[in-house]
Design a protein around this motif. Sequence first.
Motif, PDB file in Angstrom:
ATOM      1  N   GLY A  22       0.861  -1.176   0.000  1.00 49.64           N
ATOM      2  CA  GLY A  22       0.000   0.000   0.000  1.00 49.64           C
ATOM      3  C   GLY A  22       0.901   1.230   0.000  1.00 49.64           C
ATOM      4  N   CYS A  23       0.629   2.163  -0.923  1.00 48.64           N
ATOM      5  CA  CYS A  23       1.539   3.300  -1.123  1.00 48.64           C
ATOM      6  C   CYS A  23       1.691   4.145   0.134  1.00 48.64           C
ATOM      7  CB  CYS A  23       1.048   4.163  -2.275  1.00 48.64           C
ATOM      8  SG  CYS A  23       0.977   3.230  -3.807  1.00 48.64           S
ATOM      9  N   PHE A  24       0.594   4.353   0.848  1.00 48.70           N
ATOM     10  CA  PHE A  24       0.652   5.199   2.028  1.00 48.70           C
ATOM     11  C   PHE A  24       1.478   4.548   3.132  1.00 48.70           C
ATOM     12  CE2 PHE A  24      -1.016   6.594   6.156  1.00 48.70           C
ATOM     13  CZ  PHE A  24      -0.721   7.949   6.054  1.00 48.70           C
TER      14      PHE A  24
ATOM     15  N   GLY B 166       5.190   4.032   2.201  1.00 48.99           N
ATOM     16  CA  GLY B 166       5.950   5.208   1.787  1.00 48.99           C
ATOM     17  C   GLY B 166       6.452   5.191   0.359  1.00 48.99           C
ATOM     18  N   HIS B 167       5.544   4.960  -0.589  1.00 49.81           N
ATOM     19  CA  HIS B 167       5.922   4.968  -2.009  1.00 49.81           C
ATOM     20  C   HIS B 167       6.452   6.342  -2.397  1.00 49.81           C
ATOM     21  CE1 HIS B 167       4.753   3.863  -6.408  1.00 49.81           C
ATOM     22  NE2 HIS B 167       6.039   3.767  -6.175  1.00 49.81           N
ATOM     23  N   LYS B 168       7.697   6.370  -2.882  1.00 51.76           N
ATOM     24  CA  LYS B 168       8.343   7.638  -3.234  1.00 51.76           C
ATOM     25  C   LYS B 168       7.638   8.328  -4.402  1.00 51.76           C
ATOM     26  CE  LYS B 168      13.117   7.630  -1.721  1.00 51.76           C
ATOM     27  NZ  LYS B 168      13.917   6.413  -1.745  1.00 51.76           N
ATOM     28  N   ASN B 169       7.465   9.639  -4.298  1.00 53.68           N
ATOM     29  CA  ASN B 169       6.872  10.458  -5.362  1.00 53.68           C
ATOM     30  C   ASN B 169       5.499   9.960  -5.822  1.00 53.68           C
ATOM     31  OD1 ASN B 169       9.319  11.946  -5.420  1.00 53.68           O
ATOM     32  ND2 ASN B 169      10.194  10.411  -6.782  1.00 53.68           N
ATOM     33  N   CYS B 170       4.736   9.404  -4.903  1.00 58.83           N
ATOM     34  CA  CYS B 170       3.414   8.887  -5.252  1.00 58.83           C
ATOM     35  C   CYS B 170       2.347   9.705  -4.531  1.00 58.83           C
ATOM     36  CB  CYS B 170       3.327   7.417  -4.846  1.00 58.83           C
ATOM     37  SG  CYS B 170       1.693   6.713  -5.065  1.00 58.83           S
ATOM     38  N   VAL B 171       1.321  10.143  -5.268  1.00 63.97           N
ATOM     39  CA  VAL B 171       0.277  10.969  -4.637  1.00 63.97           C
ATOM     40  C   VAL B 171      -0.460  10.201  -3.545  1.00 63.97           C
ATOM     41  CG1 VAL B 171      -0.183  12.644  -6.453  1.00 63.97           C
ATOM     42  CG2 VAL B 171      -1.291  10.404  -6.548  1.00 63.97           C
TER      43      VAL B 171
ATOM     44  N   GLU C 231       0.579  -0.574  -4.855  1.00 66.42           N
ATOM     45  CA  GLU C 231      -0.870  -0.624  -5.110  1.00 66.42           C
ATOM     46  C   GLU C 231      -1.330   0.345  -6.188  1.00 66.42           C
ATOM     47  OE1 GLU C 231      -2.749  -2.340  -0.989  1.00 66.42           O
ATOM     48  OE2 GLU C 231      -3.472  -0.400  -1.720  1.00 66.42           O
ATOM     49  N   CYS C 232      -0.642   1.485  -6.306  1.00 69.07           N
ATOM     50  CA  CYS C 232      -1.064   2.460  -7.321  1.00 69.07           C
ATOM     51  C   CYS C 232      -0.894   1.909  -8.738  1.00 69.07           C
ATOM     52  CB  CYS C 232      -0.331   3.785  -7.144  1.00 69.07           C
ATOM     53  SG  CYS C 232       1.453   3.679  -7.344  1.00 69.07           S
ATOM     54  N   LYS C 233      -0.027   0.906  -8.879  1.00 67.23           N
ATOM     55  CA  LYS C 233       0.178   0.299 -10.200  1.00 67.23           C
ATOM     56  C   LYS C 233      -0.935  -0.693 -10.540  1.00 67.23           C
ATOM     57  CE  LYS C 233       4.349   2.088 -10.663  1.00 67.23           C
ATOM     58  NZ  LYS C 233       4.327   3.424 -11.256  1.00 67.23           N
TER      59      LYS C 233
HETATM   60 ZN   LIG Z   1       2.159   4.489  -5.280  1.00 68.07          ZN
END
Ligand SMILES: [Zn+2]
Length: 130
Positions: free
Chosen positions: A52-54, A57-62, A104-106
């Motif tokens: 999960g991006c949040f 800590g996915h870098k440069n991800c909204v 997850e954003c992918k």
């Molecule tokens: Zn992401």
Amino acid sequence: MASIRATGTKPELAVRKFLFSKGYRFRKNVKSLPGKPDIVLPKYKTVILIHGCFWHGHKNCVAATIPKSNKAYWKNKIQKNMERDKRNKSTLKNLGWKVITIWECKLKNKQSFDRTMVKITENYKDIHRV
Ligand SMILES: [Zn+2]
């Protein structure tokens, strides 16, 4: 705000369904491995982590934007998650596992989901010959 991460959340299910439909066999949430990886392909000695991006800590991800209130708290919490991820990954690698991280954003829309999954399964083309 991102929801609390639970096992069997939607993106994980979609990835499992895809892999299964392509003939891959895997184990879920393997407790004996560091970080209890989401998906394990024993045959390929490969671990797939769906992050999960949040929370990770996915870098440069909204989707990984830190909330304005309690910023220090969240920063610290996510920093700790990232350090733990890093530790788990290097332990897995030392044990001889290949580690694939999927953000997850992918997986959010079908096009990028398909692209991501093709990229991953390209590494295991030999499955079709088994
Ligand atoms: Zn992401």
